[in-house]
Scaffold this active site. Structure first.
Site, PDB file in Angstrom:
ATOM      1  N   ASP A  16      -3.340   2.653  -8.609  1.00  0.00           N
ATOM      2  CA  ASP A  16      -2.832   3.867  -9.257  1.00  0.00           C
ATOM      3  C   ASP A  16      -2.743   3.769 -10.765  1.00  0.00           C
ATOM      4  O   ASP A  16      -2.680   4.779 -11.446  1.00  0.00           O
ATOM      5  CB  ASP A  16      -1.440   4.200  -8.724  1.00  0.00           C
ATOM      6  CG  ASP A  16      -0.360   3.360  -9.388  1.00  0.00           C
ATOM      7  OD1 ASP A  16      -0.537   2.125  -9.449  1.00  0.00           O
ATOM      8  OD2 ASP A  16       0.632   3.931  -9.865  1.00  0.00           O
TER       9      ASP A  16
ATOM     10  N   ASP B  36      -3.541  -2.524  -4.880  1.00  0.00           N
ATOM     11  CA  ASP B  36      -2.742  -2.808  -6.065  1.00  0.00           C
ATOM     12  C   ASP B  36      -1.272  -2.849  -5.616  1.00  0.00           C
ATOM     13  O   ASP B  36      -0.938  -2.393  -4.523  1.00  0.00           O
ATOM     14  CB  ASP B  36      -2.970  -1.716  -7.111  1.00  0.00           C
ATOM     15  CG  ASP B  36      -2.063  -1.869  -8.315  1.00  0.00           C
ATOM     16  OD1 ASP B  36      -1.972  -2.984  -8.847  1.00  0.00           O
ATOM     17  OD2 ASP B  36      -1.423  -0.875  -8.697  1.00  0.00           O
TER      18      ASP B  36
ATOM     19  N   CYS C 180     -31.132  13.084  -8.953  1.00  0.00           N
ATOM     20  CA  CYS C 180     -31.340  12.451  -7.650  1.00  0.00           C
ATOM     21  C   CYS C 180     -32.008  11.097  -7.831  1.00  0.00           C
ATOM     22  O   CYS C 180     -32.390  10.702  -8.932  1.00  0.00           O
ATOM     23  CB  CYS C 180     -32.196  13.340  -6.760  1.00  0.00           C
ATOM     24  SG  CYS C 180     -33.870  13.612  -7.412  1.00  0.00           S
TER      25      CYS C 180
ATOM     26  N   ASP D 283      -6.039  -0.094 -13.393  1.00  0.00           N
ATOM     27  CA  ASP D 283      -6.840  -0.203 -12.177  1.00  0.00           C
ATOM     28  C   ASP D 283      -8.139   0.587 -12.270  1.00  0.00           C
ATOM     29  O   ASP D 283      -8.988   0.473 -11.377  1.00  0.00           O
ATOM     30  CB  ASP D 283      -6.042   0.312 -10.969  1.00  0.00           C
ATOM     31  CG  ASP D 283      -4.829  -0.554 -10.678  1.00  0.00           C
ATOM     32  OD1 ASP D 283      -4.960  -1.780 -10.735  1.00  0.00           O
ATOM     33  OD2 ASP D 283      -3.752   0.005 -10.415  1.00  0.00           O
TER      34      ASP D 283
ATOM     35  N   CYS E 170     -35.476  11.132  -9.387  1.00  0.00           N
ATOM     36  CA  CYS E 170     -35.463  11.252 -10.843  1.00  0.00           C
ATOM     37  C   CYS E 170     -35.225   9.881 -11.480  1.00  0.00           C
ATOM     38  O   CYS E 170     -35.891   9.500 -12.450  1.00  0.00           O
ATOM     39  CB  CYS E 170     -34.372  12.216 -11.290  1.00  0.00           C
ATOM     40  SG  CYS E 170     -34.418  13.840 -10.511  1.00  0.00           S
TER      41      CYS E 170
END
Length: 769
Positions: free
Chosen positions: A633, A451, A48, A637, A51
């Protein structure tokens, strides 16, 4: 969750005595030059923002540390330090003294099983089993069982609760112990204290045949908290898969050619600059280098994102990760594996992911003051009741009630339960959520980056037209193409119903160039322009071209392009109607990119971009204050998907692209974009409502517990009720009109994708932002 979770010891090698071994720590540090080194260690206990802040604060106090960054997803800390200003062991000691374990990274960690998830699941199962059974006995007690039956049920409950609490509470007890050992507090301390006190007080009540026992309060408290912790762990662990899968693209071994022509198989890590390497067809390029011999088609999708293979020959540069498809290539290594393109891709992804590690939920922001406040309030309640009434037994019960009633179950569930319900709603619409926090970021996105290949287009070539030559020659070209598995050849061969019979003995495929056939009427060639002696003929400005020549003279030309998604224009118009700015970033050539952008109505279109270029553009836009939604995709990328504020990828994407994205849409349609943005808005509002409910609960319940109007049992019921209320509020995401209307309209649009856009204007009336 805002509590500190246990770490993964199986994935690392414990420092142990090495924590003071400066020689070893120096050896595993990377040299950055100018007297600076970088040390990367595993810190498996972080989970978290509290931390992260604790470790980074402890490290930044050291004079030798220039920068310290904790990555909560990969559970690592990267420390940039100056040699000579301190000992490397000071770094490990600072981490340990802050209450967290630290380990040397194990290079084979990814091949080892992670025991944390199995521990959480087992703990959750034990707590759930104990809660259900103890509640059954408690109902009988509440219903007015006689004293003998009541005591009997209490003892059975004790026999179930004590081992269940000891086992299921380990994640909280371990975390609380580390915090207390470091002389600090986290939210697991009051949880552990409340559970332990409730169990011991229940044992005391049972031994004295008193009517009330609170075993159900202890185990139900653990059960609800473990639900949230397990969900949170699953979400965070998903983020680690992207870098692991990208690293797996690198080959393990490569064939080296020595000075006398002898061949030797060596590890990629042993490759040095100027070594001569042989890359056979089907192998991936191990390091960056220059081709010194051979011609071949190479899949550069990792670099450019384009699915069309490109020809490489002597003098061309190859980047690590590219796939050799046809011929044998001899290359000279230019860089080591650690400095290669693939290594830089991994570094980009880790850096981009690390930049998100500072993201804080509202619950995490109050973690630093919550635990001390709860303990102080409980202690004041104990002293107040004890001193005012002299009844220290009642004072203890009221203090326990305060600890239980203030346990942050509703607060901790406020975020993950809403995300789980939203994830189910998204799944029904064909969208998978990989990161719970991504919903919050999606709701804030104000600029979309697309893209090209595989996103706005389908990523498969289509035959546009025969732009040159006699139309009758198409059959001859298709017959030649049938002898090749090149993507363009496959499409061309399928475009003709009946092919001319040509013997495969008469056809030869020349890697990187095309097909040559020696037939009765002369030599026919099908392939690249230079292979077919094309000089002055005009080619289309967009798309890719394949030529047919006869005896060295070009006689036909065919244009190919990437097939545009039918729904792309509609979705772009919807988003433009909501005044959402959009950009198109592609590694493809200028012509195809500009032509597609013009057809879709995207004003900002950029072309010929490398993965690094895309990341730099995203970072520049981010510096301007824009919160970017990246949709891509390809493997190329992946760094951009990580660097964006939030990201999406289709299920047809490369593995690396899918693992790097926050959302995956499985129905292979851009309809997922406005739907996800709309649901994210609703989820964000639901989370805020959940926090309001949790805070309202605490505002009412805490005074009741302090004033003695809430027993530990009532406190546990109230705490559970607040959790149920938060859960029911989150379940409203499964219903409601706006998002269902949007989905229905999207499905209607998909069915009528060939019809006029005007007929689908109703979809624009649905709120997307």
């Amino acid at each position: 969750m805002s509590c500190c979770a246990p770490g993964v010891q199986s994935s690392v090698e414990q420092l142990g005595s090495l924590e003071k071994d400066d020689e070893t720590l120096l050896a595993v540090s990377s040299d950055l030059g100018n007297g600076k080194k970088q040390l990367e260690l595993a810190v498996p206990d972080v989970s978290c923002a509290a931390c992260i802040a604790t470790i980074e604060k402890a490290l930044n106090k050291l004079d030798m540390v220039n920068e310290a960054r904790v990555n909560v997803s990969s559970k690592r800390v990267r420390v940039n330090y100056s040699v000579g200003k301190g000992r490397p062991s000071d770094i490990t000691e600072a981490i340990i003294n802050s209450g967290y374990r630290t380990f040397l990274l194990d290079p084979d960690a990814d091949n080892k099983s992670d025991k944390t998830l199995s521990e959480l699941v087992r703990s959750l199962a034990v707590a759930g089993f104990a809660t259900g059974n103890i509640m059954l006995f408690s109902i009988s007690v509440w219903a007015g069982a006689d004293p003998v039956t009541r005591d009997f049920f209490h003892w059975i409950s004790a026999m179930i609760a004590i081992p269940a609490v000891a086992y299921a509470g380990r994640p909280f007890f371990r975390s609380a112990f580390h915090a207390l050992r470091a002389k600090s507090l986290n939210m697991d301390v009051p949880i552990s204290l409340a559970v332990i006190l409730a169990v011991f007080m229940s044992i005391y009540e049972t031994l004295n045949s008193n009517p009330d026992a609170y075993f159900d309060a202890a185990v139900s408290l653990l059960f609800f908290l473990l639900i949230g912790r397990t969900l949170d762990y699953l979400m965070r662990e998903k983020a680690r898969g992207a870098v692991r899968n990208l690293a797996r693209l690198a080959p393990k071994n490569v064939m080296r050619i020595k000075n006398k022509g002898e061949r030797e198989l060596i590890k990629v890590s042993e490759v040095e600059p100027n070594m001569i390497l042989e890359i056979a067809a089907g192998e991936r390029v191990p390091v960056d280098g220059e081709v010194i011999s051979g011609i071949s088609d190479v899949d550069l999708s990792l670099v450019t994102g384009e699915s069309v293979p490109e020809q490489v020959k002597k003098g061309d540069i190859l980047l690590a990760g590219a796939a050799n498809l046809s011929g044998v290539l001899i290359m000279k290594a230019k860089k080591r594996a650690a400095d290669s393109f693939l290594a830089r891709m991994i570094s980009l992804m880790e850096s981009a992911e690390g930049s998100k590690a500072g993201y804080k939920r509202i619950a995490d922001r109050i973690a630093t003051i919550y635990a001390p406040a709860v303990h102080l309030l409980s202690f004041v309640t104990f002293l107040g009741w004890g001193l005012l009434t002299g009844n220290w037994h009642m004072a203890t019960l009221n203090a326990i009630a305060v600890l239980i009633i203030t346990c942050p179950c509703a607060l901790a569930l406020a975020v993950p339960i809403a995300h789980v319900v939203a994830a189910g709603r998204l799944f029904e619409a064909g969208i998978m959520m990989r990161d719970g926090a991504a919903l919050e970021r999606m709701a804030e996105a104000d600029h979309i980056i697309f893209d090209k290949t595989g996103t706005l287009t389908k990523g498969t070539p289509v035959l546009q037209e025969q732009f040159f030559g006699d139309k009758k020659l198409k059959k001859r070209a298709a017959s030649l193409a049938a002898a090749s598995r090149h993507p363009f050849s496959v499409v061309l061969a399928k475009s003709v119903k009946s092919l001319e019979p040509i013997s495969t003995k008469e056809v030869q495929e020349i890697p990187g160039l095309g097909i040559e056939a020696k037939l009765d009427d002369g030599i026919w060639r099908l392939g690249r322009a230079e292979f077919c002696n094309v000089r002055k003929e005009k080619s289309p400005k967009s798309g890719s071209n394949v030529w047919l020549s006869h005896n060295g003279k070009p006689v036909a030309g065919f244009s190919f392009d990437d097939e545009e998604r039918k729904e792309a224009k509609y979705i772009i118009q919807i988003l433009k109607g909501k005044n959402i700015p959009m950009s198109l970033l592609s590694g493809d050539r200028e012509g195809p990119v500009k032509a597609l952008a013009e057809r879709l109505g995207i004003e900002d279109a950029r072309y010929s971009l490398t993965p690094k270029d895309k990341v730099e553009i995203l970072l520049e836009l981010s510096r301007q204050g824009k919160k970017l939604l990246m949709i891509g995709d390809g493997m190329n990328d992946a760094p951009a998907l990580r660097a964006a504020y939030v990201s999406m990828a289709p299920s047809s994407a490369a593995d690396i692209g899918r693992n790097a994205a926050d959302f995956i849409y499985t129905r292979d349609s851009l309809d997922a974009v406005p739907f996800a943005m709309h649901l994210a808005k609703r989820t964000s509002r639901t989370v805020l409502q959940n926090f309001a409910l949790a805070l309202t609960y605490n505002t009412i319940a805490i005074p009741l517990a302090v004033l003695g109007y809430a027993s530990p049992l009532f406190a546990a019921l109230a705490m559970s009720s607040s959790s149920i209320l938060v859960t029911l509020n989150a379940l409203r995401l499964r219903f409601g009109g706006n998002d269902i209307l949007l989905e229905k309209n999207i499905k209607a649009k998909a069915r009528n994708s060939g019809k006029n856009l005007q007929k689908l204007s109703a979809i624009k009336k649905v709120p997307v932002r």
